[in-house]
Design an enzyme around this catalytic site. Structure first.
Site, PDB file in Angstrom:
ATOM      1  N   GLU A  38     -14.735 -17.078  -8.368  1.00 44.71           N
ATOM      2  CA  GLU A  38     -14.851 -15.583  -7.585  1.00 44.71           C
ATOM      3  C   GLU A  38     -15.612 -15.993  -6.426  1.00 44.71           C
ATOM      4  O   GLU A  38     -15.605 -15.291  -5.234  1.00 44.71           O
ATOM      5  CB  GLU A  38     -15.508 -14.582  -8.463  1.00 44.71           C
ATOM      6  CG  GLU A  38     -14.398 -13.964  -9.450  1.00 44.71           C
ATOM      7  CD  GLU A  38     -13.212 -13.791  -8.861  1.00 44.71           C
ATOM      8  OE1 GLU A  38     -13.084 -13.179  -7.462  1.00 44.71           O
ATOM      9  OE2 GLU A  38     -12.000 -13.742  -9.266  1.00 44.71           O
ATOM     10  N   TYR A 119     -16.692  -5.943  -5.293  1.00 46.15           N
ATOM     11  CA  TYR A 119     -15.355  -6.908  -5.493  1.00 46.15           C
ATOM     12  C   TYR A 119     -15.690  -7.958  -6.516  1.00 46.15           C
ATOM     13  O   TYR A 119     -15.118  -7.867  -7.599  1.00 46.15           O
ATOM     14  CB  TYR A 119     -14.954  -7.261  -4.136  1.00 46.15           C
ATOM     15  CG  TYR A 119     -13.818  -8.292  -4.493  1.00 46.15           C
ATOM     16  CD1 TYR A 119     -12.445  -7.745  -4.763  1.00 46.15           C
ATOM     17  CD2 TYR A 119     -14.129  -9.875  -4.647  1.00 46.15           C
ATOM     18  CE1 TYR A 119     -11.438  -8.627  -4.839  1.00 46.15           C
ATOM     19  CE2 TYR A 119     -13.071 -10.628  -5.053  1.00 46.15           C
ATOM     20  CZ  TYR A 119     -11.596  -9.967  -5.197  1.00 46.15           C
ATOM     21  OH  TYR A 119     -10.659 -10.879  -5.494  1.00 46.15           O
ATOM     22  N   ASP A 137      -8.881  -5.742  -2.947  1.00 46.00           N
ATOM     23  CA  ASP A 137      -9.016  -6.631  -2.153  1.00 46.00           C
ATOM     24  C   ASP A 137      -7.906  -6.389  -0.768  1.00 46.00           C
ATOM     25  O   ASP A 137      -7.123  -5.204  -1.345  1.00 46.00           O
ATOM     26  CB  ASP A 137      -9.193  -7.938  -2.314  1.00 46.00           C
ATOM     27  CG  ASP A 137      -7.718  -8.587  -2.799  1.00 46.00           C
ATOM     28  OD1 ASP A 137      -6.852  -7.617  -3.175  1.00 46.00           O
ATOM     29  OD2 ASP A 137      -7.714  -9.756  -3.186  1.00 46.00           O
TER      30      ASP A 137
END
Ligand code: SF4
Length: 342
Positions: A38, A119, A137
């Site tokens: 990530e 996020y 996103d």
């Protein structure tokens, strides 16, 4: 709003389970691998990040190995991915994980760690820990705007992300939030693409109002920020298998401690050394800047550089071991005709 939410979730998950790309953080999942992937994917495409991820896992297989590593070594393994604060923050997260007795297990707890926002926090918590938190996103925004035929014009991406958060959470499969999040992102990346969306192959077509309305190509409506144009002039000064490079200040905002090809300005060319010859022009985009870098061969005669301070003569054999920004390394290797592994 989308009717038949249960049908929608089933269609999405079924498609994902049969069509997901095989990625190393999916085939061998772990909390550490999710966190690393990530961070890498925050500003980098999957195909670019893949070789870095594999090398990273060989050198830093777990939080503790990464936490114990020297920061220079960490940055060196990140070299070429750009946005180096991600590497610094990932290093700090690993140190936090090594030293803490608890593992964060909510989005808010993850967001308390360096470099983790809405996020990334939702992605880690949902994928690695099954926390029902939707990630939104650019890909997800595109899919949701088309599914709902949303005609609002957003002034930027952030506003669009905020707008679609509630809907994304409403649609999220509560039993498999990690797969559901990855499925939405995967659909956006491979089916509901910016140009030429593959609507005829899309498992969500029967729920899609944009498709029914014929307005897919206009969605989402997001105003594009104008990119600032920057032009830089850089000098390649080579003398007996050494090249002159500039070390960026450790307090600098970007690329602190990295070497770069020096600007002509910082070479302080004298009258004797003013002979410069154009080599090439390189263009790239970083965040909201469009950068044009003009490279010149600089005649070293008359250069009065002592090799101390910010300007350093670097032996060709050392280039592989110093920190250099990715594009500058590529350009240098090309100019000097040497490989990245010698
Ligand atoms: Fe996107 Fe087309 Fe699928 Fe709608 S039908 S979600 S526009 S790919």
């Amino acid at each position: 709003m989308i009717n038949k939410i249960t049908d929608f979730r089933l269609a999405l998950l079924d498609w994902y389970r049969h069509n997901q790309r095989s990625l190393p953080w999916r085939t061998e999942p772990s909390l550490y691998r999710t966190v690393v992937s990530e961070f890498m994917l925050q500003q980098t495409q999957i195909k670019t990040a893949l070789p870095y991820f594999e090398r990273w896992m060989e050198r830093f297989p777990d939080f503790t190995t990464l936490a114990d590593a020297d920061s220079e070594v960490v940055l060196k393994h990140w070299e070429g991915l750009g946005y180096y604060n991600r590497a610094r923050n990932l290093h700090k997260v690993a140190q936090w994980m090594r030293d803490s007795e608890v593992v964060p297990d909510t989005v808010e707890a993850w967001k308390a760690l360096p470099g983790i926002g809405d996020y990334t926090g939702a992605a880690i918590a949902s994928i690695a820990q099954g926390v029902p938190a939707a990630v939104v996103d650019g890909n997800v925004v595109r899919v949701l705007a088309r599914l709902t035929n949303e005609q609002t014009s957003f002034s930027n991406n952030g506003k669009a992300v905020d707008f679609f958060k509630d809907l994304a959470n409403e649609l999220l499969d509560q039993a498999s939030p990690g797969d559901a999040n990855q499925a939405m992102m995967e659909i956006g990346a491979t089916v509901c693409t910016k140009g030429n969306p593959k609507c005829t192959l899309c498992p969500l077509q029967k729920f899609c109002r944009g498709f029914a309305d014929g307005s897919v190509s206009e969605l989402p409506k997001i105003q594009r920020a104008k990119r600032e144009k920057v032009r830089l002039y850089r000098g390649l000064a080579v003398d007996q298998k050494k090249i002159l490079l500039h070390k960026i200040d450790s307090e600098a905002k970007r690329l602190k401690g990295h070497f770069e090809i020096p600007s002509l300005e910082c070479l302080k060319l004298t009258e004797d050394s003013k002979q410069v010859e154009a080599v090439s022009v390189r263009r790239r985009a970083i965040s909201n800047q469009s950068i044009e870098e003009h490279l010149f061969r600089v005649d070293t005669e008359g250069l009065s550089i002592d090799g101390k301070g910010a300007l350093n003569w670097i032996d060709f054999s050392e280039i592989n071991s110093i920190l250099l920004s990715g594009p500058h390394r590529r350009w240098l290797m090309e100019y000097l005709g040497i490989s990245t592994n010698t």
